[in-house]
Design an enzyme around this catalytic site. Structure first.
Site, PDB file in Angstrom:
ATOM      1  N   CYS A 116       0.849  -1.187   0.000  1.00 25.55           N
ATOM      2  CA  CYS A 116       0.000   0.000   0.000  1.00 25.55           C
ATOM      3  C   CYS A 116       0.886   1.238   0.000  1.00 25.55           C
ATOM      4  CB  CYS A 116      -0.900  -0.015   1.236  1.00 25.55           C
ATOM      5  SG  CYS A 116      -1.999   1.408   1.355  1.00 25.55           S
ATOM      6  N   HIS A 160      -8.967  -3.974  -2.698  1.00 24.76           N
ATOM      7  CA  HIS A 160      -8.007  -3.249  -1.857  1.00 24.76           C
ATOM      8  C   HIS A 160      -8.386  -1.764  -1.791  1.00 24.76           C
ATOM      9  CE1 HIS A 160      -3.822  -2.387  -0.330  1.00 24.76           C
ATOM     10  NE2 HIS A 160      -4.168  -1.192  -0.785  1.00 24.76           N
ATOM     11  N   GLU A 161      -8.675  -1.159  -2.953  1.00 23.54           N
ATOM     12  CA  GLU A 161      -9.023   0.267  -2.972  1.00 23.54           C
ATOM     13  C   GLU A 161     -10.394   0.511  -2.344  1.00 23.54           C
ATOM     14  OE1 GLU A 161      -6.695   2.325  -3.568  1.00 23.54           O
ATOM     15  OE2 GLU A 161      -5.363   0.777  -4.343  1.00 23.54           O
ATOM     16  N   HIS A 183     -10.215   0.976   1.259  1.00 25.53           N
ATOM     17  CA  HIS A 183      -9.798   2.330   1.658  1.00 25.53           C
ATOM     18  C   HIS A 183     -10.995   3.259   1.842  1.00 25.53           C
ATOM     19  CE1 HIS A 183      -5.461   2.447   1.812  1.00 25.53           C
ATOM     20  NE2 HIS A 183      -5.334   1.894   0.625  1.00 25.53           N
TER      21      HIS A 183
END
Length: 198
Positions: free
Chosen positions: A107, A149-150, A153
Site C-alpha cells: 500500500c 483493496h481500494e 480504503h
C-alpha cells in the site's frame, strides 16, 4: 499536481468515505491529480482517503499486472488487464464469490511492507465513472483484488486490518516508524505523528 500520500496512522485512513455527486467541487482536477500522484509513486491504485479526502472515490490502473510472469507465460489472473484504467465513484461491491486466495499486498500509505492477504476471487461492483455514468461489472483475478483493496480504503479499512493478531504485533514497530516518517521512500508523503511532509 502530485499530492502527498497520507501515511499509516492518520485518522483519515480509518474513516468511512462519504458519497459525492457530479457537482463535487474540483472533481475533474482531483481525479487528474490522483492519477499523477499514483503514477509518481508507481502504484496501481489510489483512493481519495490516501490524499486526505474522506470521499468514496478511487482510481485503478492494473496495466502493470498484464505483463507476462518471470517464465514469459501469461498469468491467468491477469487476463484482460492490458489498458485496464478506471475511475470508481460511489462504488458498492454487490457480491464477492469464489475461493479465497492469498496475494502479497502492499500500500502506498504503508510503504515497504508487503503481506499475504486472502480475498475472494470474484466481485460484482456498481459504480459511477468520471462522467457519472453508472456501471455494473464483474471482475476476477488481479482486477478484483486491486478493486477490493481500494474499496477497503473508502470503507476506512487497510490491508493490515486483514492480518492475524500475531502478524500485526510483529509489524507494530515498522508501522509506528512509518507514522513518524522514519521510512525510505521516493514519493511525497504526509506523516501523522510529525505532521510534516517529505
Amino acid at each position: 499536481m502530485i499530492l502527498p500520500i497520507v501515511a499509516y496512522g492518520d485518522p483519515v485512513l480509518k474513516t468511512e468515505g462519504v458519497e459525492i455527486d457530479k457537482d463535487y467541487e474540483g472533481l475533474e482536477t482531483l481525479i487528474e491529480n490522483m492519477w499523477e500522484t499514483m503514477y509518481n509513486a508507481h502504484g496501481v491504485g489510489l483512493a481519495a482517503p490516501q490524499i486526505g479526502k474522506s470521499i468514496r472515490l478511487f482510481v485503478v490502473d492494473a496495466s502493470p499486472f498484464a505483463e507476462d510472469d518471470a517464465d514469459g507465460e501469461p498469468d491467468p489472473k491477469a487476463a484482460g488487464l492490458d489498458g485496464f484504467k478506471k475511475v470508481f465513484i460511489n462504488p458498492i461491491i454487490e457480491e464477492e464469490s469464489g475461493e479465497e486466495w492469498a496475494f502479497q499486498e502492499g500500500c502506498l500509505s504503508i510503504p515497504n511492507i508487503r503481506e499475504d492477504v486472502y480475498r475472494k476471487e470474484k466481485i460484482t461492483i456498481t459504480y459511477f465513472d468520471e462522467n457519472f455514468k453508472f456501471h455494473e461489472e464483474t471482475y476476477d483475478g488481479y482486477a478484483a483484488r486491486i478493486i477490493q483493496h481500494e474499496y477497503d480504503h473508502v470503507d476506512g479499512v487497510l490491508f493490515t486490518d486483514h492480518l492475524s493478531t500475531l502478524k500485526k504485533k510483529l509489524l507494530m514497530k515498522k508501522l509506528a516508524n512509518i507514522s513518524k516518517g522514519i521510512v525510505d521512500i521516493d514519493y511525497r508523503m504526509k506523516f501523522p505523528v510529525t505532521k510534516r511532509k517529505r
